[in-house]
Design a protein around this motif. Structure first.
Motif, short mmCIF file in Angstrom:
data_model
loop_
_atom_site.label_atom_id
_atom_site.label_comp_id
_atom_site.label_asym_id
_atom_site.label_seq_id
_atom_site.Cartn_x
_atom_site.Cartn_y
_atom_site.Cartn_z
N ARG A 163 59.79 20.16 52.40
CA ARG A 163 60.15 20.01 53.82
C ARG A 163 60.61 18.60 54.16
NH1 ARG A 163 55.28 23.69 55.73
NH2 ARG A 163 54.47 22.58 53.97
N LEU A 164 60.24 17.61 53.33
CA LEU A 164 60.69 16.24 53.57
C LEU A 164 62.18 16.06 53.26
CD1 LEU A 164 57.63 14.26 52.20
CD2 LEU A 164 58.24 14.68 54.59
N VAL A 165 62.73 16.98 52.48
CA VAL A 165 64.14 16.93 52.12
C VAL A 165 64.95 17.88 52.99
CG1 VAL A 165 65.75 17.13 50.18
CG2 VAL A 165 63.41 16.43 49.76
N ALA A 166 64.28 18.75 53.71
CA ALA A 166 64.94 19.79 54.50
C ALA A 166 65.11 19.38 55.96
CB ALA A 166 64.11 21.07 54.43
N ARG A 167 65.94 20.12 56.64
CA ARG A 167 66.10 20.04 58.09
C ARG A 167 65.72 21.40 58.65
NH1 ARG A 167 67.81 15.22 60.82
NH2 ARG A 167 68.77 13.95 59.24
N PHE A 168 65.13 21.42 59.84
CA PHE A 168 64.76 22.69 60.42
C PHE A 168 65.98 23.34 61.05
CE2 PHE A 168 62.86 25.66 63.44
CZ PHE A 168 61.98 26.30 62.58
N ASP A 169 66.27 24.58 60.68
CA ASP A 169 67.40 25.33 61.20
C ASP A 169 66.87 26.34 62.21
OD1 ASP A 169 69.54 27.04 61.69
OD2 ASP A 169 70.26 26.97 59.61
N GLU A 170 67.09 26.06 63.49
CA GLU A 170 66.56 26.92 64.55
C GLU A 170 67.20 28.31 64.57
OE1 GLU A 170 66.82 24.88 68.25
OE2 GLU A 170 65.55 23.23 67.55
N LYS A 171 68.43 28.40 64.07
CA LYS A 171 69.12 29.70 64.07
C LYS A 171 68.41 30.73 63.22
CE LYS A 171 73.59 27.54 64.74
NZ LYS A 171 74.80 27.09 64.06
N VAL A 172 67.83 30.30 62.11
CA VAL A 172 67.15 31.23 61.21
C VAL A 172 65.64 30.99 61.18
CG1 VAL A 172 69.15 31.67 59.75
CG2 VAL A 172 67.63 29.78 59.20
N ASN A 173 65.17 30.01 62.00
CA ASN A 173 63.75 29.70 62.08
C ASN A 173 63.15 29.37 60.70
OD1 ASN A 173 61.42 29.24 63.61
ND2 ASN A 173 60.62 31.26 63.10
N TRP B 103 63.10 26.07 57.37
CA TRP B 103 63.52 24.78 56.85
C TRP B 103 64.64 25.03 55.85
CZ3 TRP B 103 61.79 20.35 58.87
CH2 TRP B 103 60.62 20.41 59.65
N HIS B 104 65.69 24.21 55.93
CA HIS B 104 66.89 24.42 55.11
C HIS B 104 67.18 23.16 54.29
CE1 HIS B 104 71.54 24.92 55.04
NE2 HIS B 104 71.00 25.41 53.94
N ILE B 105 67.21 23.31 52.98
CA ILE B 105 67.65 22.24 52.09
C ILE B 105 69.10 22.53 51.74
CG2 ILE B 105 67.38 21.12 49.84
CD1 ILE B 105 64.42 21.94 49.93
N ARG B 106 69.97 21.62 52.06
CA ARG B 106 71.39 21.79 51.73
C ARG B 106 71.61 21.43 50.28
NH1 ARG B 106 74.34 19.28 57.06
NH2 ARG B 106 73.73 20.98 58.44
N LYS C 154 68.34 26.00 49.68
CA LYS C 154 67.10 26.75 49.70
C LYS C 154 66.58 26.82 51.13
CE LYS C 154 63.01 26.59 46.93
NZ LYS C 154 62.16 25.74 46.11
N TYR C 155 66.03 27.96 51.50
CA TYR C 155 65.37 28.12 52.79
C TYR C 155 63.88 28.23 52.54
CZ TYR C 155 69.81 28.80 55.16
OH TYR C 155 71.05 28.59 55.69
N LEU C 156 63.11 27.52 53.35
CA LEU C 156 61.65 27.52 53.22
C LEU C 156 61.06 28.21 54.44
CD1 LEU C 156 61.44 23.73 52.38
CD2 LEU C 156 61.43 25.59 50.72
N ALA C 157 59.96 28.85 54.26
CA ALA C 157 59.29 29.51 55.37
C ALA C 157 58.83 28.46 56.39
CB ALA C 157 58.09 30.30 54.87
N PRO C 158 58.81 28.81 57.68
CA PRO C 158 58.39 27.84 58.70
C PRO C 158 56.92 27.49 58.59
CG PRO C 158 58.85 29.98 59.71
CD PRO C 158 59.20 30.07 58.24
#
Length: 153
Positions: A108-118, A120-123, A149-153
């Motif tokens: 999660r430290l490398v990800a940004r939170f993507d509100e559209k899909v709820n 965490w998104h690592i590009r 990668k998408y991570l669970a909230p």
């Protein structure tokens, strides 16, 4: 009415980096009776985990304590991703001694939170890894490629 949200998510050392400013005392700055050096930065994926490592050496004449730090940032500045502190360790060393320090990065430290899909998104892309004494003194540099990668909230 005052705008108190001028920093956004880039608070503290991240704001200074984004603005290209140099603080008098950077995040993680400390004084010691000895000097430390850093070498052999590694950044590798072990399965799905990003593991960072470096050697810390006490170059002085006295025993001392150091807190080396690891930072990561997206190599593509267009993403607005400033460097983030992703790990550190406390090391006590006698004069002339070296210790290997390793940290496993929370994704999660490398990800940004993507509100559209709820989530965490690592590009996917290349990420800059840097390490050293504090937020400004990071002489070690490496690069690691991460996949989307998408991570669970």
């Amino acid at each position: 009415s005052e705008n108190y949200n001028i920093e956004g998510a880039d608070v503290g050392y991240k704001w200074y980096e984004r603005e290209g400013k140099k603080p008098l005392f950077p995040f993680g700055y400390g004084l010691s009776y000895t000097t430390f050096s850093y070498s052999n930065l590694s950044a590798e994926l072990r399965g799905s985990k990003l593991v960072l490592g470096m050697d810390v050496t006490n170059r002085g004449q006295l025993k001392g304590i150091d807190t080396p730090q690891f930072y990561i940032g997206n190599a593509s500045s267009q993403n607005g991703f400033t460097s983030r502190l992703v790990g550190w360790d406390r090391v006590e060393l006698k004069p002339g001694k070296t210790k290997r320090v390793t940290v496993t990065v929370d994704p999660r430290l490398v990800a940004r939170f993507d509100e559209k899909v709820n989530a965490w998104h690592i590009r996917s892309g290349n990420y800059r890894v840097s390490a050293g004494a504090n937020a400004l003194e990071r002489p070690l540099k490496a690069q690691v490629r991460l996949t989307e990668k998408y991570l669970a909230p």
